[in-house]
Design an enzyme around this catalytic site. Structure first.
Site, mmCIF file in Angstrom:
data_model
loop_
_atom_site.group_PDB
_atom_site.id
_atom_site.type_symbol
_atom_site.label_atom_id
_atom_site.label_comp_id
_atom_site.label_asym_id
_atom_site.label_seq_id
_atom_site.Cartn_x
_atom_site.Cartn_y
_atom_site.Cartn_z
ATOM 1 N N MET A 27 0.841 -1.196 0.000
ATOM 2 C CA MET A 27 0.000 0.000 0.000
ATOM 3 C C MET A 27 0.881 1.254 0.000
ATOM 4 S SD MET A 27 -3.453 -0.891 2.043
ATOM 5 C CE MET A 27 -2.853 -0.678 3.708
ATOM 6 N N TYR A 29 4.050 4.013 0.889
ATOM 7 C CA TYR A 29 4.695 4.631 2.055
ATOM 8 C C TYR A 29 5.741 3.642 2.584
ATOM 9 C CZ TYR A 29 5.099 8.529 5.196
ATOM 10 O OH TYR A 29 5.574 9.643 5.841
ATOM 11 N N GLY A 33 10.880 -2.788 5.785
ATOM 12 C CA GLY A 33 10.135 -4.056 5.748
ATOM 13 C C GLY A 33 9.723 -4.384 4.318
ATOM 14 N N HIS A 34 9.112 -3.408 3.638
ATOM 15 C CA HIS A 34 8.746 -3.607 2.232
ATOM 16 C C HIS A 34 9.987 -3.930 1.394
ATOM 17 C CE1 HIS A 34 5.480 -0.605 3.479
ATOM 18 N NE2 HIS A 34 4.770 -1.630 3.049
ATOM 19 N N SER A 182 6.140 -0.284 10.261
ATOM 20 C CA SER A 182 4.799 -0.180 9.695
ATOM 21 C C SER A 182 4.615 1.220 9.143
ATOM 22 C CB SER A 182 3.757 -0.436 10.788
ATOM 23 O OG SER A 182 2.483 0.011 10.359
ATOM 24 N N SER A 183 3.912 1.327 8.033
ATOM 25 C CA SER A 183 3.618 2.658 7.483
ATOM 26 C C SER A 183 2.836 3.480 8.497
ATOM 27 C CB SER A 183 2.801 2.535 6.196
ATOM 28 O OG SER A 183 3.455 1.677 5.284
ATOM 29 N N ARG A 184 2.072 2.811 9.347
ATOM 30 C CA ARG A 184 1.231 3.522 10.317
ATOM 31 C C ARG A 184 2.023 4.061 11.515
ATOM 32 N NH1 ARG A 184 -2.994 -0.520 8.653
ATOM 33 N NH2 ARG A 184 -4.753 0.696 7.864
HETATM 34 P P1 AMP Z 1 1.385 -2.912 3.497
HETATM 35 O O1 AMP Z 1 1.974 -1.868 2.597
HETATM 36 O O2 AMP Z 1 1.331 -2.508 4.929
HETATM 37 O O3 AMP Z 1 0.089 -3.461 2.961
HETATM 38 O O4 AMP Z 1 2.401 -4.140 3.479
HETATM 39 C C1 AMP Z 1 2.801 -4.740 2.267
HETATM 40 C C2 AMP Z 1 3.559 -6.007 2.571
HETATM 41 O O5 AMP Z 1 4.702 -5.698 3.366
HETATM 42 C C3 AMP Z 1 2.738 -7.014 3.370
HETATM 43 O O6 AMP Z 1 3.039 -8.327 2.908
HETATM 44 C C4 AMP Z 1 3.252 -6.813 4.781
HETATM 45 O O7 AMP Z 1 3.121 -7.961 5.590
HETATM 46 C C5 AMP Z 1 4.704 -6.505 4.504
HETATM 47 N N1 AMP Z 1 5.291 -5.796 5.656
HETATM 48 C C6 AMP Z 1 4.807 -4.679 6.245
HETATM 49 N N2 AMP Z 1 5.579 -4.343 7.303
HETATM 50 C C7 AMP Z 1 6.552 -5.278 7.383
HETATM 51 C C8 AMP Z 1 7.664 -5.501 8.270
HETATM 52 N N3 AMP Z 1 7.905 -4.690 9.291
HETATM 53 N N4 AMP Z 1 8.446 -6.569 8.032
HETATM 54 C C9 AMP Z 1 8.196 -7.417 7.001
HETATM 55 N N5 AMP Z 1 7.175 -7.262 6.135
HETATM 56 C C10 AMP Z 1 6.366 -6.209 6.317
#
Ligand code: AMP
Length: 278
Positions: A27, A29, A33-34, A182-184
């Site tokens: 999503m 940002y 992690g991404h 986390s983006s949040r």
């Molecule tokens: P999101 O943009 O939050 O929807 O996350 C996109 C992908 O990145 C999803 O598969 C999440 O599980 C993964 N993700 C988000 N935060 C982390 C993190 N801290 N470590 C590993 N993967 C992450």
């Protein structure tokens, strides 16, 4: 790096490209992690595709869809730097054309935890991920263990619908003080951010207790609740010790693998984290 905005353009590019494609749905940002998912995709595939789409259908009416953080320019620069071959950036209109009426529903495993706390969330997730998979036609797709239930829901969906994609789970990436990225996290006020590492600290301590022989799921839940309630800023939404595959809440002694997961609120911000036990 190509930027593609329409499903048909995405699919056409992928087909011309040939070879194995690794896909990372996000999503935006973006954080480390991404980027760890991108790195894994790059190491295992000829071509890497990342999507950025803040999916309105996975947010509830009172959730943060409109204020979800976005920075497309920075994200594209990071992805280019990371060696991504294509970014798929569909619009809401392209993803949900006038009159759309089809969704993908995974039943059992979506009812608990996040599914119970956020009604309709996983229907939005499975529908959008199916659409992304159809556009990208990836060989492998990379998902973080941070969203542990989402990972299991997607794995179930792929098995149940014979989707031709391998799901690759990736480890949680953390800030130096342990907070799961986390983006949040940008929503956190400085004092909330300073208090937030209590979450991972407590989960790691519970994992230590488990390693030392504590197998009673209730005792583990009580331990986590007790530790986190010491922080006056943290409000516990749920603490779960569940079967690692089905995510059924465990009542008897933990015998196999379990997932210890929590949602903690700091003000309006929900923070998810988890550790695997065993
Ligand atoms: P999101 O943009 O939050 O929807 O996350 C996109 C992908 O990145 C999803 O598969 C999440 O599980 C993964 N993700 C988000 N935060 C982390 C993190 N801290 N470590 C590993 N993967 C992450």
């Amino acid at each position: 790096m190509r930027v593609l905005t329409e499903p048909s353009a995405m699919r056409e590019w992928r087909r011309v490209r040939g070879g194995s494609v690794g896909f990372v749905p996000t999503m935006g940002y973006l954080h480390a992690g991404h980027l760890s998912l991108v790195e894994a995709a790059r190491s295992q595939n000829a071509t890497t595709v990342v999507s950025i789409f803040v999916n309105p259908t996975q947010f509830g009416p009172n959730e943060d869809y409109t204020r979800y953080p976005r920075d497309e320019v920075r994200d594209l620069a990071l992805l280019k730097e990371a060696g991504v071959d294509a970014v798929y950036l569909p619009s809401v209109g392209d993803m949900y054309p006038e009159g759309h009426q089809t969704s993908v529903v995974v039943s059992e495993v979506t009812r608990r935890l996040e599914g119970a706390a956020r009604p309709g969330h996983f229907n939005g997730v499975t529908t959008v991920v199916t659409k992304l998979f159809n556009a990208v036609e990836a060989d492998r797709a990379y998902f973080g263990r941070k969203d542990a239930q989402q990972l299991r829901v997607i794995q179930r969906m792929v098995r149940d619908l014979d989707m031709a994609v391998e799901i690759v789970p990736c480890a949680i990436v953390r800030e130096p003080d342990g907070l799961a990225m986390s983006s949040r996290n940008v929503y956190l006020a400085p004092e909330q951010r300073a208090a937030a590492p209590i979450i991972s600290r407590t989960l790691f301590a519970a994992r230590d207790r488990f390693s030392e022989g504590l197998r009673d799921p209730d005792a583990l839940r009580r331990f986590v609740r007790g530790e986190i309630s010491r922080s006056p800023l943290a409000e516990i939404e749920y603490v779960s010790v569940a079967d690692n595959d089905s995510l059924q809440e465990l009542e008897a002694q933990v015998t196999g693998q379990a997932l210890l997961s929590v949602v903690i609120r700091f003000g309006k911000t929900r923070l998810l984290d988890n550790v695997e036990l065993g």
